[in-house]
Design a protein around this motif. Structure first.
Motif, PDB file in Angstrom:
ATOM      1  N   TYR A   8       0.849  -1.192   0.000  1.00  0.00           N
ATOM      2  CA  TYR A   8       0.000   0.000   0.000  1.00  0.00           C
ATOM      3  C   TYR A   8       0.881   1.237   0.000  1.00  0.00           C
ATOM      4  CZ  TYR A   8      -3.237   3.486   1.996  1.00  0.00           C
ATOM      5  OH  TYR A   8      -3.972   4.608   2.231  1.00  0.00           O
ATOM      6  N   ALA A   9       0.594   2.181  -0.897  1.00  0.00           N
ATOM      7  CA  ALA A   9       1.369   3.424  -0.925  1.00  0.00           C
ATOM      8  C   ALA A   9       0.408   4.591  -1.125  1.00  0.00           C
ATOM      9  CB  ALA A   9       2.383   3.392  -2.070  1.00  0.00           C
ATOM     10  N   VAL A  10       0.688   5.687  -0.415  1.00  0.00           N
ATOM     11  CA  VAL A  10      -0.137   6.889  -0.552  1.00  0.00           C
ATOM     12  C   VAL A  10       0.590   7.855  -1.476  1.00  0.00           C
ATOM     13  CG1 VAL A  10      -1.165   8.842   0.662  1.00  0.00           C
ATOM     14  CG2 VAL A  10      -1.059   6.603   1.768  1.00  0.00           C
ATOM     15  N   SER A  12       1.119  11.541  -2.887  1.00  0.00           N
ATOM     16  CA  SER A  12       0.781  12.891  -2.431  1.00  0.00           C
ATOM     17  C   SER A  12       0.501  13.829  -3.598  1.00  0.00           C
ATOM     18  CB  SER A  12       1.893  13.455  -1.542  1.00  0.00           C
ATOM     19  OG  SER A  12       3.110  13.327  -2.219  1.00  0.00           O
ATOM     20  N   ALA A  17       1.832   9.399  -8.084  1.00  0.00           N
ATOM     21  CA  ALA A  17       0.898   8.316  -8.444  1.00  0.00           C
ATOM     22  C   ALA A  17       1.329   7.662  -9.759  1.00  0.00           C
ATOM     23  CB  ALA A  17      -0.518   8.864  -8.563  1.00  0.00           C
ATOM     24  N   VAL A  51      -2.339   1.920  -4.873  1.00  0.00           N
ATOM     25  CA  VAL A  51      -1.849   3.305  -4.861  1.00  0.00           C
ATOM     26  C   VAL A  51      -3.020   4.196  -4.469  1.00  0.00           C
ATOM     27  CG1 VAL A  51      -0.825   5.165  -6.212  1.00  0.00           C
ATOM     28  CG2 VAL A  51      -0.168   2.773  -6.661  1.00  0.00           C
ATOM     29  N   ASP A  52      -2.941   4.739  -3.252  1.00  0.00           N
ATOM     30  CA  ASP A  52      -4.044   5.537  -2.709  1.00  0.00           C
ATOM     31  C   ASP A  52      -3.922   6.976  -3.215  1.00  0.00           C
ATOM     32  OD1 ASP A  52      -5.852   6.946  -1.181  1.00  0.00           O
ATOM     33  OD2 ASP A  52      -5.370   5.909   0.694  1.00  0.00           O
ATOM     34  N   ILE A  53      -4.929   7.414  -4.000  1.00  0.00           N
ATOM     35  CA  ILE A  53      -4.871   8.780  -4.560  1.00  0.00           C
ATOM     36  C   ILE A  53      -5.780   9.741  -3.790  1.00  0.00           C
ATOM     37  CG2 ILE A  53      -4.251   8.003  -6.889  1.00  0.00           C
ATOM     38  CD1 ILE A  53      -7.250   8.515  -7.656  1.00  0.00           C
ATOM     39  N   SER A  54      -6.372   9.264  -2.690  1.00  0.00           N
ATOM     40  CA  SER A  54      -7.436  10.052  -2.055  1.00  0.00           C
ATOM     41  C   SER A  54      -6.939  11.362  -1.432  1.00  0.00           C
ATOM     42  CB  SER A  54      -8.147   9.209  -0.994  1.00  0.00           C
ATOM     43  OG  SER A  54      -7.260   8.899   0.045  1.00  0.00           O
ATOM     44  N   ARG A  55      -5.590  11.521  -1.302  1.00  0.00           N
ATOM     45  CA  ARG A  55      -5.115  12.771  -0.675  1.00  0.00           C
ATOM     46  C   ARG A  55      -4.597  13.781  -1.693  1.00  0.00           C
ATOM     47  NH1 ARG A  55      -2.350   9.884   4.514  1.00  0.00           N
ATOM     48  NH2 ARG A  55      -3.920   8.255   4.475  1.00  0.00           N
TER      49      ARG A  55
END
Ligand SMILES: Cc1cc2nc3c(=O)[nH]c(=O)nc-3n(C[C@H](O)[C@H](O)[C@H](O)COP(=O)(O)OP(=O)(O)OC[C@H]3O[C@@H](n4cnc5c(N)ncnc54)[C@H](O)[C@@H]3O)c2cc1C
Length: 295
Positions: A8-10, A12, A17, A51-55
């Motif tokens: 899991y990676a965020v 920024s 991304a 890949v968390d793009i929510s931020r």
């Protein structure tokens, strides 16, 4: 069931991304997680990396650009439901948002996620087909703009390439001549639709229809435009007979899948009735509200 293991990676920002996605061909984007997490739990998907793009804040904006309303991919369903610009310039989208799932899901699920997921039974893809929207996507190679009609494919497929993100959707801002209607049938409010329709049209100063299009919900293997509907409507002050003929023309070739909610024939009838009601709403024809308010 439990999801398979994944990293899991965020991210920024967008460039981070893109770099994360390009480094791993089995990586997948996660935004609100309201469709992806159930898919992982059922093991219908097994990405190596999420890949968390929510931020990425720049993707949440809703703004007017000239005559167009631009809605960022990370706008939540609840933003679409309550945003003043959406209510003013794209009320069809605001109306459809109230039919998407339940409040808890609308608070997490994102507009871009619903579009990338491309579920035939989802409300937003049908609305975007009706409105003639443009999907804006970006990758490290640059930006692309794709008409909704060319973006959505069958069985959850879209024209997105690996490493490419939906960044925004552009819808034409309405004016005094814009007309719209939305109707859906689901077993319980918040359930996925058994059938539904979104109508977008324009009339001139005399009330004559000059353009009309519709998107159908749960009508086929992917989000489905109502082909040739305009042939029965454009150039007319639309009557109930015109609406009936438009429904017959738009639904005659449909073969929705039979499933636990009903046979293909039943579901085609539900879609036709939804389209008729949406047309009546759009053109100010008599409507019957079948919802019971008391026993
Ligand atoms: C109980 C329940 C009921 C529901 N009912 C409905 C309903 O009635 N109508 C309806 O329309 N939906 C319904 N949904 C789905 C919900 O609306 C989801 O929020 C939506 O489909 C996906 O948005 P998300 O942000 O959660 O996406 P995610 O679950 O995070 O992602 C979904 C897919 O889109 C991809 N993705 C996400 N964002 C992007 C992006 N910006 N660019 C490229 N790819 C991206 C992901 O990789 C994944 O493949 C329901 C969900 C649940 C759990």
């Amino acid at each position: 069931m439990k999801p398979p293991p994944f990293d899991y990676a965020v991210a920024s920002d967008l460039n981070e991304a893109f770099a994360l996605l390009e480094a791993d061909e089995d990586a997948k984007v996660i935004a609100g997680g309201q469709s992806l997490i159930p898919l992982l739990s059922l093991r219908f998907a097994s990405p190596t990396l999420l890949v968390d793009i929510s931020r990425i804040r720049e993707l949440r904006a809703i703004r007017c650009v000239g005559e167009t309303l631009s809605i960022g991919a990370l706008a939540r369903h609840s933003d679409i439901e309550t945003d003043a610009a959406v209510a003013t310039y794209a009320p069809l989208l605001a109306a459809a948002a109230t039919w998407v799932a339940h409040p808890q899901i609308r608070n997490r699920g994102t507009f871009g996620g619903a579009i990338a997921h491309s579920d035939s039974a989802a409300e937003f893809p049908a609305v975007l087909l009706a409105m003639g929207a443009t999907i804006v996507t970006r990758s490290s190679a640059g930006e692309r703009r794709t008409a909704a009609r060319d973006f959505f494919g069958s069985h959850f497929q879209t024209s997105l390439q690996h490493g490419e993100l939906v960044t925004a959707v552009e819808v034409p801002g309405g004016d005094a001549g814009t007309r719209w209607g939305f109707s859906e049938f689901a077993r319980r409010k918040g359930d996925y639709a058994i059938g539904g329709a979104a109508v977008h049209a324009r009339v001139d100063a005399s009330g004559t229809c000059v353009a009309a299009s519709a998107g159908l919900i749960a009508a086929g293997p992917g989000p489905t435009p109502a082909d040739d509907l305009d042939l029965e409507l454009v150039g007319r002050r639309v009557t109930e007979d015109d609406a009936r003929r438009a429904v017959d023309r738009a639904t005659q070739g449909l073969t929705p899948e039979s499933n636990v909610h009903g046979s293909s024939e039943f579901r085609r009838a539900v879609i036709g009735e939804s389209l008729r009601r949406a047309l009546h709403q759009a053109f100010g024809l008599p409507t019957v509200d079948f919802r019971r308010t008391s026993a």
